[in-house]
Design a protein around this motif. Structure first.
Motif, mmCIF file in Angstrom:
data_model
loop_
_atom_site.group_PDB
_atom_site.id
_atom_site.type_symbol
_atom_site.label_atom_id
_atom_site.label_comp_id
_atom_site.label_asym_id
_atom_site.label_seq_id
_atom_site.Cartn_x
_atom_site.Cartn_y
_atom_site.Cartn_z
ATOM 1 N N ARG A 78 0.831 -1.194 0.000
ATOM 2 C CA ARG A 78 0.000 0.000 0.000
ATOM 3 C C ARG A 78 0.873 1.255 0.000
ATOM 4 O O ARG A 78 0.608 2.213 -0.721
ATOM 5 C CB ARG A 78 -0.940 0.003 1.211
ATOM 6 N N TYR A 79 1.898 1.253 0.846
ATOM 7 C CA TYR A 79 2.837 2.373 0.896
ATOM 8 C C TYR A 79 4.209 1.893 0.448
ATOM 9 O O TYR A 79 4.620 0.778 0.767
ATOM 10 C CB TYR A 79 2.920 2.963 2.299
ATOM 11 N N GLN A 80 4.914 2.741 -0.260
ATOM 12 C CA GLN A 80 6.234 2.372 -0.770
ATOM 13 C C GLN A 80 7.325 2.649 0.260
ATOM 14 O O GLN A 80 8.224 1.837 0.444
ATOM 15 C CB GLN A 80 6.528 3.139 -2.059
ATOM 16 N N GLU A 81 7.238 3.825 0.911
ATOM 17 C CA GLU A 81 8.207 4.164 1.946
ATOM 18 C C GLU A 81 7.507 4.340 3.282
ATOM 19 O O GLU A 81 6.431 4.966 3.350
ATOM 20 C CB GLU A 81 8.976 5.465 1.633
ATOM 21 N N GLU A 82 8.112 3.790 4.320
ATOM 22 C CA GLU A 82 7.652 3.977 5.691
ATOM 23 C C GLU A 82 8.868 4.367 6.516
ATOM 24 O O GLU A 82 9.840 3.613 6.597
ATOM 25 C CB GLU A 82 7.007 2.705 6.236
ATOM 26 N N ILE A 83 8.827 5.549 7.098
ATOM 27 C CA ILE A 83 9.964 6.076 7.854
ATOM 28 C C ILE A 83 9.497 6.352 9.273
ATOM 29 O O ILE A 83 8.447 6.983 9.477
ATOM 30 C CB ILE A 83 10.506 7.368 7.222
ATOM 31 N N SER A 84 10.249 5.901 10.272
ATOM 32 C CA SER A 84 9.901 6.183 11.660
ATOM 33 C C SER A 84 11.131 6.652 12.423
ATOM 34 O O SER A 84 12.232 6.135 12.227
ATOM 35 C CB SER A 84 9.293 4.956 12.344
ATOM 36 N N ALA A 85 10.920 7.648 13.267
ATOM 37 C CA ALA A 85 11.969 8.170 14.144
ATOM 38 C C ALA A 85 11.439 8.118 15.567
ATOM 39 O O ALA A 85 10.309 8.541 15.833
ATOM 40 C CB ALA A 85 12.322 9.600 13.754
ATOM 41 N N GLU A 105 6.274 9.148 12.388
ATOM 42 C CA GLU A 105 6.493 8.317 11.209
ATOM 43 C C GLU A 105 5.748 8.920 10.024
ATOM 44 O O GLU A 105 4.815 9.714 10.187
ATOM 45 C CB GLU A 105 6.030 6.880 11.460
ATOM 46 N N CYS A 106 6.206 8.581 8.839
ATOM 47 C CA CYS A 106 5.486 8.991 7.637
ATOM 48 C C CYS A 106 5.321 7.797 6.710
ATOM 49 O O CYS A 106 6.154 6.879 6.685
ATOM 50 C CB CYS A 106 6.168 10.158 6.924
ATOM 51 N N LEU A 107 4.217 7.818 5.977
ATOM 52 C CA LEU A 107 3.853 6.757 5.037
ATOM 53 C C LEU A 107 3.707 7.403 3.663
ATOM 54 O O LEU A 107 2.913 8.321 3.488
ATOM 55 C CB LEU A 107 2.551 6.091 5.454
ATOM 56 N N VAL A 108 4.470 6.911 2.694
ATOM 57 C CA VAL A 108 4.528 7.537 1.379
ATOM 58 C C VAL A 108 4.145 6.515 0.317
ATOM 59 O O VAL A 108 4.812 5.480 0.182
ATOM 60 C CB VAL A 108 5.936 8.076 1.086
#
Length: 389
Positions: free
Chosen positions: A267-274, A282-285
Motif C-alpha cells: 500500500r505504501y512504498q516508503e515507511e519512515i519512523s523516528a 512516522e510517515c507513510l509515502v
C-alpha cells in the motif's frame, strides 16, 4: 565550494541575483530527465533552452516536452548555447562525474546533478578536485528530502521525539524499470543498488541525525529480480534487489534501512519512523500513482503519524500533494520543490541545500554498505577510506 558565486562566462552575469529567467541546459532526457522537464514547465521564470540526449527515441520525447529547446549532440554543444545559464545532469550514473569535469573545464554554470555523484571509490580524488575548484553552485538532486510527508517528518522529528535515538527507513517497491541500454542492470554502471537507489535514504539518515556516520553493517543480494534477463551485450544483471543496512552515527543515533524491490503490491512504498525519549513520528509515502491498481480506486494519501509516550495515542495527519505535481512525476511532488530551491540558489538567493559533501557522504555510505554485505563485517568509515576528506 563557493555556494552562491556566479561564474564569469563570456557575456554571463557575475552574480546569480541578476538572473531573471532560468534557462536550463539538460544533459540526459530519459525517464528521470523527462520528469525534470515536466516540472520545469510548472516553474515561473524558468524554461528549457537546450537538450543533449543521444538516444533517438528519448530525444524525440524530450523535444515534445520542450519544443522550444535546441537539440545538440554533445555536452560541449550544450554549453555553446549562449542562452543556457544553468545545467541539469540526468544522464546514467557512471557519466555524472565525467560530465561535471567537462563542464568545469568549458563553462562552469550552476548545476543540479542527479544522484549518485560517482560510482567508483577510486573516483573520490577527482571529486575532491572538483569540489575545491568549481566556482558556481552545485546542488545534488536528492528528491526524497522534498516529498511533503518526508519533509514534514524531518522538520518535526526532534520536537516529536525529544531527540531521535532510532531511525528506520523501509522501502518496499517495484523492481528497477527498463532504461536505455538497460544500464541500470549492472553494478559497474550504477555503483550498485545501495548506491544507485539507496543513497537517497542514507542522505535522509544523515540529515535527520545532524552528524556523520561512523560504522555500517549490511546484508544484501539478488534474490528474485532480473535473474533470467540477458543484456544486449550478453551480460547478465548483477544488481541487488534486497538488503538490510544498519548505520551508527557520531551522536549515538542508530538507523536501519530495509529494502525490498519485489514488493510492489504494498500500500505504501516508503515507511519512515523516528523514535526518541518523548515519542515517535512516522510517515507513510505511496509509490507512483501510475502504478496504483485502478480497480482499488484512489491511490493512498501520504500520512504523518505522531505517537507521544504521554499522553499515549497516535495523531494522524494527511499530507496530500498537489495533483498537478503528482501528474508531473513519480516522486510525490518533490522534483518541483527541488527545482524551486535550485532556482533560488542559481539566482544567488540561497546556498545549495544538498551540497557536494552531502552527495559524497550518501555514496560513501552506500559503498560501505555494499562492502559490508560482501565481506560479512562492519565497515568503520573514518578508518577504511569511505569517509569524505
Amino acid at each position: 565550494m563557493a555556494g552562491g558565486t556566479w561564474p564569469a562566462t563570456g557575456r554571463g552575469r557575475k552574480r546569480g541575483r541578476d538572473v531573471k529567467t532560468i534557462r536550463y541546459g539538460i544533459i540526459g532526457c530519459g525517464m528521470m530527465g523527462q520528469e525534470h522537464l515536466r516540472n520545469i514547465a510548472l516553474l515561473e521564470d524558468a524554461e528549457v533552452a537546450a537538450i543533449f540526449e543521444p538516444d533517438a527515441a528519448m530525444r524525440a520525447e524530450a523535444a515534445a516536452h520542450a519544443p522550444g529547446a535546441v537539440l545538440v549532440d554533445s555536452v560541449a554543444g550544450l554549453l555553446a548555447v549562449e542562452a543556457v545559464n544553468v545545467l541539469l545532469i540526468a544522464s546514467p550514473n557512471y557519466l555524472h562525474l565525467r560530465q561535471m569535469e567537462e563542464i568545469a573545464a568549458i563553462r562552469p554554470l550552476p548545476v543540479l546533478v542527479e544522484k549518485p555523484l560517482f560510482t567508483d571509490p577510486a573516483d573520490a580524488p577527482r571529486l575532491v578536485a572538483l569540489r575545491s575548484a568549481y566556482p558556481a553552485p552545485i546542488w545534488v538532486a536528492m528528491e526524497y528530502r522534498y516529498m511533503p510527508p518526508v519533509a514534514h517528518l524531518v522538520a518535526e522529528a526532534q520536537a516529536a521525539t525529544g531527540g531521535v535515538k532510532m531511525l528506520t527507513i523501509r522501502e518496499h517497491r517495484f523492481p528497477f524499470l527498463h532504461k536505455v541500454g538497460e544500464w541500470n542492470r549492472l553494478n559497474t554502471r550504477t555503483g550498485g543498488t545501495l548506491v544507485e537507489k539507496c543513497c537517497h535514504f542514507f542522505d535522509l539518515m544523515r540529515l535527520i541525525a545532524g552528524c556523520n556516520p561512523v560504522r555500517v553493517m549490511a546484508s544484501g543480494g539478488q534474490a528474485v529480480n532480473h535473474k533470467d534477463e540477458v543484456l544486449p551485450n550478453g551480460e547478465r544483471p548483477d544488481i541487488w534487489d534486497n538488503a538490510y543496512v544498519i548505520v551508527d552515527f557520531e551522536n549515538g543515533l542508530r538507523a536501519m534501512l530495509e529494502l525490498c524491490m519485489f514488493a510492489e503490491g504494498s500500500r505504501y512504498q516508503e515507511e519512515i519512523s523516528a523514535v526518541g525519549p518523548l515519542g515517535k513520528i512516522e510517515c507513510l509515502v505511496p509509490g507512483p500513482g501510475r502504478f496504483w491498481p485502478a480497480h482499488l480506486g484512489e491511490a493512498p494519501v501520504p500520512q504523518v503519524i505522531v505517537s507521544p509516550r504521554d499522553p499515549k495515542g497516535p495523531r494522524v495527519l494527511d499530507v496530500p500533494v498537489d495533483p498537478a505535481l503528482l501528474a508531473a512525476g513519480d516522486h510525490n511532488g518533490s522534483t518541483y520543490y527541488q527545482h524551486a530551491g535550485f532556482n533560488r540558489a542559481a539566482r544567488g538567493e540561497q546556498a545549495p541545500a544538498v551540497t557536494l559533501t552531502d552527495g559524497w557522504w550518501a555514496v560513501a555510505m552506500g559503498l560501505a554498505a555494499q562492502e559490508s554485505a560482501r565481506t560479512g563485517r562492519a565497515v568503520v568509515l573514518a578508518t577504511e577510506g569511505y569517509a569524505p576528506h
